[in-house]
Design a protein around this motif. Sequence first.
Motif, PDB file in Angstrom:
ATOM      1  N   PHE A   7       0.826  -1.201   0.000  1.00 55.46           N
ATOM      2  CA  PHE A   7       0.000   0.000   0.000  1.00 55.46           C
ATOM      3  C   PHE A   7       0.865   1.258   0.000  1.00 55.46           C
ATOM      4  O   PHE A   7       1.952   1.262   0.577  1.00 55.46           O
ATOM      5  CB  PHE A   7      -0.849   0.060   1.277  1.00 55.46           C
ATOM      6  CG  PHE A   7      -1.903  -0.983   1.387  1.00 55.46           C
ATOM      7  CD1 PHE A   7      -2.865  -1.147   0.404  1.00 55.46           C
ATOM      8  CD2 PHE A   7      -1.977  -1.778   2.525  1.00 55.46           C
ATOM      9  CE1 PHE A   7      -3.869  -2.095   0.543  1.00 55.46           C
ATOM     10  CE2 PHE A   7      -2.974  -2.720   2.665  1.00 55.46           C
ATOM     11  CZ  PHE A   7      -3.926  -2.887   1.674  1.00 55.46           C
ATOM     12  N   ARG A   8       0.332   2.320  -0.561  1.00 56.68           N
ATOM     13  CA  ARG A   8       0.910   3.642  -0.379  1.00 56.68           C
ATOM     14  C   ARG A   8      -0.067   4.445   0.477  1.00 56.68           C
ATOM     15  O   ARG A   8      -1.261   4.526   0.173  1.00 56.68           O
ATOM     16  CB  ARG A   8       1.084   4.313  -1.750  1.00 56.68           C
ATOM     17  CG  ARG A   8       1.818   5.628  -1.731  1.00 56.68           C
ATOM     18  CD  ARG A   8       2.349   5.954  -3.141  1.00 56.68           C
ATOM     19  NE  ARG A   8       1.303   5.960  -4.145  1.00 56.68           N
ATOM     20  CZ  ARG A   8       0.642   7.049  -4.523  1.00 56.68           C
ATOM     21  NH1 ARG A   8       0.922   8.224  -4.005  1.00 56.68           N
ATOM     22  NH2 ARG A   8      -0.297   6.969  -5.450  1.00 56.68           N
ATOM     23  N   LYS A   9       0.409   5.000   1.598  1.00 54.83           N
ATOM     24  CA  LYS A   9      -0.459   5.724   2.524  1.00 54.83           C
ATOM     25  C   LYS A   9      -0.742   7.127   1.994  1.00 54.83           C
ATOM     26  O   LYS A   9       0.166   7.864   1.670  1.00 54.83           O
ATOM     27  CB  LYS A   9       0.222   5.814   3.891  1.00 54.83           C
ATOM     28  CG  LYS A   9      -0.644   6.415   4.965  1.00 54.83           C
ATOM     29  CD  LYS A   9       0.124   6.663   6.259  1.00 54.83           C
ATOM     30  CE  LYS A   9       0.619   5.372   6.894  1.00 54.83           C
ATOM     31  NZ  LYS A   9       1.254   5.625   8.218  1.00 54.83           N
ATOM     32  N   LEU A  10      -2.045   7.486   1.923  1.00 54.94           N
ATOM     33  CA  LEU A  10      -2.408   8.800   1.398  1.00 54.94           C
ATOM     34  C   LEU A  10      -2.936   9.742   2.471  1.00 54.94           C
ATOM     35  O   LEU A  10      -2.860  10.962   2.326  1.00 54.94           O
ATOM     36  CB  LEU A  10      -3.472   8.647   0.305  1.00 54.94           C
ATOM     37  CG  LEU A  10      -3.082   7.840  -0.926  1.00 54.94           C
ATOM     38  CD1 LEU A  10      -4.239   7.806  -1.920  1.00 54.94           C
ATOM     39  CD2 LEU A  10      -1.841   8.425  -1.599  1.00 54.94           C
ATOM     40  N   TYR A  11      -3.513   9.175   3.531  1.00 49.25           N
ATOM     41  CA  TYR A  11      -4.188  10.008   4.548  1.00 49.25           C
ATOM     42  C   TYR A  11      -4.440   9.134   5.746  1.00 49.25           C
ATOM     43  O   TYR A  11      -4.693   7.934   5.603  1.00 49.25           O
ATOM     44  CB  TYR A  11      -5.513  10.528   3.979  1.00 49.25           C
ATOM     45  CG  TYR A  11      -6.434  11.195   4.968  1.00 49.25           C
ATOM     46  CD1 TYR A  11      -6.154  12.465   5.460  1.00 49.25           C
ATOM     47  CD2 TYR A  11      -7.588  10.549   5.421  1.00 49.25           C
ATOM     48  CE1 TYR A  11      -7.002  13.073   6.371  1.00 49.25           C
ATOM     49  CE2 TYR A  11      -8.442  11.160   6.327  1.00 49.25           C
ATOM     50  CZ  TYR A  11      -8.147  12.427   6.801  1.00 49.25           C
ATOM     51  OH  TYR A  11      -8.982  13.026   7.702  1.00 49.25           O
ATOM     52  N   GLU A  12      -4.398   9.724   6.946  1.00 49.01           N
ATOM     53  CA  GLU A  12      -4.805   8.962   8.124  1.00 49.01           C
ATOM     54  C   GLU A  12      -5.446   9.896   9.131  1.00 49.01           C
ATOM     55  O   GLU A  12      -5.168  11.103   9.154  1.00 49.01           O
ATOM     56  CB  GLU A  12      -3.631   8.207   8.741  1.00 49.01           C
ATOM     57  CG  GLU A  12      -2.465   9.028   9.156  1.00 49.01           C
ATOM     58  CD  GLU A  12      -1.242   8.148   9.459  1.00 49.01           C
ATOM     59  OE1 GLU A  12      -1.392   7.043  10.001  1.00 49.01           O
ATOM     60  OE2 GLU A  12      -0.131   8.597   9.134  1.00 49.01           O
ATOM     61  N   THR A  13      -6.323   9.345   9.965  1.00 44.92           N
ATOM     62  CA  THR A  13      -7.061  10.159  10.921  1.00 44.92           C
ATOM     63  C   THR A  13      -7.412   9.324  12.145  1.00 44.92           C
ATOM     64  O   THR A  13      -7.456   8.091  12.067  1.00 44.92           O
ATOM     65  CB  THR A  13      -8.334  10.749  10.252  1.00 44.92           C
ATOM     66  OG1 THR A  13      -8.983  11.659  11.137  1.00 44.92           O
ATOM     67  CG2 THR A  13      -9.312   9.668   9.850  1.00 44.92           C
ATOM     68  N   ASP A  14      -7.620  10.004  13.275  1.00 39.81           N
ATOM     69  CA  ASP A  14      -7.921   9.341  14.542  1.00 39.81           C
ATOM     70  C   ASP A  14      -9.258   9.814  15.073  1.00 39.81           C
ATOM     71  O   ASP A  14      -9.547  11.015  15.046  1.00 39.81           O
ATOM     72  CB  ASP A  14      -6.827   9.666  15.572  1.00 39.81           C
ATOM     73  CG  ASP A  14      -5.519   9.015  15.205  1.00 39.81           C
ATOM     74  OD1 ASP A  14      -5.393   7.803  15.448  1.00 39.81           O
ATOM     75  OD2 ASP A  14      -4.649   9.701  14.637  1.00 39.81           O
ATOM     76  N   PRO A 122     -14.114   2.845  -1.109  1.00 39.99           N
ATOM     77  CA  PRO A 122     -13.499   2.112   0.000  1.00 39.99           C
ATOM     78  C   PRO A 122     -14.473   1.665   1.093  1.00 39.99           C
ATOM     79  O   PRO A 122     -14.302   0.583   1.659  1.00 39.99           O
ATOM     80  CB  PRO A 122     -12.478   3.113   0.555  1.00 39.99           C
ATOM     81  CG  PRO A 122     -12.132   3.980  -0.608  1.00 39.99           C
ATOM     82  CD  PRO A 122     -13.409   4.112  -1.385  1.00 39.99           C
TER      83      PRO A 122
END
Lengths: 140, 140
Positions: A7-14, A122
């Motif tokens: 995978f290539r990470k594009l965005y993350e959130t908590d 997704p």
Amino acid sequence: DNSDKKFRKLYETDIYNKDGLNGYAYVPNGIAVAVSNPRNETMPGTNPEQLLGLSLSTCMNATLQAIERENDLDHTAEVHVHVTMVKGTDGLEFLVHAMVSIPSVSYERAVELTNQAEQRCPVSKLLSGSINYTVETLQN
Amino acid sequence: DNSDKKFRKLYETDIYNKDGLNGYAYVPNGIAVAVSNPRNETMPGTNPEQLLGLSLSTCMNATLQAIERENDLDHTAEVHVHVTMVKGTDGLEFLVHAMVSIPSVSYERAVELTNQAEQRCPVSKLLSGSINYTVETLQN
């Protein structure tokens, strides 16, 4: 387990819920929503059913918007999600039904574009392993 | 297809997105949220990733709250969900990781209660068919 996938990470959130069913859920430095028991109609909060519907409807319509753009179509797609909480022999379950309308194209073409969106969105991919998740294309 | 399953309906709700990735998603006579592209940091909206995390964290913590009550425990459980958007060979995907902490009990007991919540929470059930969904019990 997906540890062998590339995978290539594009965005993350908590996101946090510390209160339970009555209180707040929030994103640090972001949105906070009041939540409450959906069966208590005097309380003003939203609930997991609505939040899931907001997530799915936005993800599906964003995907449809991208597909429309790829096909030189104006963005006319709309997504309506109906979520039902039911109690069965396996306890509480949510039934999630997504309804897509694309007024600018024929019904047959709308079905094709809906199927593409279902495969690409997704959130739809995450739900696709459940028999409680269904997608329908609406007639104009 | 779940048409042969027997259910009792407890609650239902409708959610709409007519705008796509930039605009609003809403529940008629209920919550409306501004949504925007998560990779555009100048826009103020929430997004499908955060809305899914708000849904899952609230559902899991509400389930943990019920399990705590059944076991005569005070409600101390907290749920933190980390959502990552990745691009791989199958296009865009969300990785959804739920982290549960239950400070009032031992780690071993917290793992047991987490497993129960994972089996009972309706949102967790919907996601359980995806290898992108994982649940972890945190050490205190």
